[in-house]
Scaffold this motif. Structure first.
Motif, mmCIF file in Angstrom:
data_model
loop_
_atom_site.group_PDB
_atom_site.id
_atom_site.type_symbol
_atom_site.label_atom_id
_atom_site.label_comp_id
_atom_site.label_asym_id
_atom_site.label_seq_id
_atom_site.Cartn_x
_atom_site.Cartn_y
_atom_site.Cartn_z
ATOM 1 N N SER A 8 44.022 44.900 45.934
ATOM 2 C CA SER A 8 44.021 44.892 44.464
ATOM 3 C C SER A 8 42.779 44.161 43.981
ATOM 4 O O SER A 8 42.604 42.971 44.263
ATOM 5 N N LEU A 9 41.929 44.860 43.268
ATOM 6 C CA LEU A 9 40.674 44.318 42.764
ATOM 7 C C LEU A 9 40.840 43.896 41.311
ATOM 8 O O LEU A 9 41.326 44.671 40.484
ATOM 9 N N MET A 10 40.436 42.663 41.008
ATOM 10 C CA MET A 10 40.474 42.179 39.626
ATOM 11 C C MET A 10 39.098 42.391 39.001
ATOM 12 O O MET A 10 38.075 42.106 39.625
ATOM 13 N N VAL A 11 39.090 42.902 37.763
ATOM 14 C CA VAL A 11 37.842 43.096 37.016
ATOM 15 C C VAL A 11 38.040 42.613 35.585
ATOM 16 O O VAL A 11 39.156 42.581 35.071
ATOM 17 N N THR A 12 36.933 42.238 34.925
ATOM 18 C CA THR A 12 36.998 41.858 33.519
ATOM 19 C C THR A 12 37.089 43.124 32.672
ATOM 20 O O THR A 12 36.937 44.243 33.178
ATOM 21 N N GLN A 13 37.309 42.955 31.382
ATOM 22 C CA GLN A 13 37.382 44.114 30.491
ATOM 23 C C GLN A 13 36.059 44.870 30.451
ATOM 24 O O GLN A 13 36.031 46.058 30.168
ATOM 25 N N GLU A 14 34.963 44.178 30.749
ATOM 26 C CA GLU A 14 33.641 44.828 30.767
ATOM 27 C C GLU A 14 33.370 45.516 32.097
ATOM 28 O O GLU A 14 32.357 46.191 32.247
ATOM 29 N N GLY A 15 34.243 45.346 33.083
ATOM 30 C CA GLY A 15 34.070 45.994 34.378
ATOM 31 C C GLY A 15 33.432 45.122 35.435
ATOM 32 O O GLY A 15 33.133 45.599 36.534
ATOM 33 N N LEU A 16 33.214 43.835 35.140
ATOM 34 C CA LEU A 16 32.623 42.922 36.118
ATOM 35 C C LEU A 16 33.664 42.586 37.178
ATOM 36 O O LEU A 16 34.741 42.079 36.860
ATOM 37 N N PRO A 17 33.383 42.857 38.453
ATOM 38 C CA PRO A 17 34.366 42.557 39.502
ATOM 39 C C PRO A 17 34.505 41.056 39.711
ATOM 40 O O PRO A 17 33.519 40.331 39.805
ATOM 41 N N ILE A 53 56.783 49.254 46.870
ATOM 42 C CA ILE A 53 57.003 47.869 46.454
ATOM 43 C C ILE A 53 55.682 47.127 46.355
ATOM 44 O O ILE A 53 55.554 46.141 45.639
ATOM 45 N N LYS A 54 54.633 47.629 47.018
ATOM 46 C CA LYS A 54 53.320 46.979 46.975
ATOM 47 C C LYS A 54 52.782 46.866 45.561
ATOM 48 O O LYS A 54 52.122 45.896 45.212
ATOM 49 N N TRP A 55 53.107 47.818 44.697
ATOM 50 C CA TRP A 55 52.640 47.776 43.310
ATOM 51 C C TRP A 55 53.318 46.644 42.540
ATOM 52 O O TRP A 55 52.677 45.942 41.771
ATOM 53 N N ILE A 56 54.583 46.446 42.768
ATOM 54 C CA ILE A 56 55.320 45.380 42.095
ATOM 55 C C ILE A 56 54.888 44.019 42.639
ATOM 56 O O ILE A 56 54.695 43.079 41.867
#
Length: 59
Positions: A8-17, A53-56
């Motif tokens: 699961s990759l987190m990014v900002t609203q601007e798309g910055l990883p 279940i991985k999504w939850i």
């Protein structure tokens, strides 16, 4: 059958990883079953027994 990996990759609203928030690695159990047995297993399994279940867990 190999290993499965769900990242699961987190990014900002601007798309910055920002980086990875979670990783889950597992292997599937090898089964010999008929299509009817497989369908029954998929519909009668509890949520914790399913791969989805991985999504939850990620949330």
């Amino acid at each position: 059958m190999g290993l499965m990996l769900h990242a699961s990759l987190m990014v900002t609203q601007e798309g910055l990883p920002l980086g990875l928030s979670s990783l889950k690695c597992w292997s599937r159990v090898s089964r010999e079953e008929t299509p009817q047995e497989k369908q029954r297993r998929l519909y009668q399994s509890t949520m914790k027994e399913k791969e989805s279940i991985k999504w939850i867990e990620t949330l």
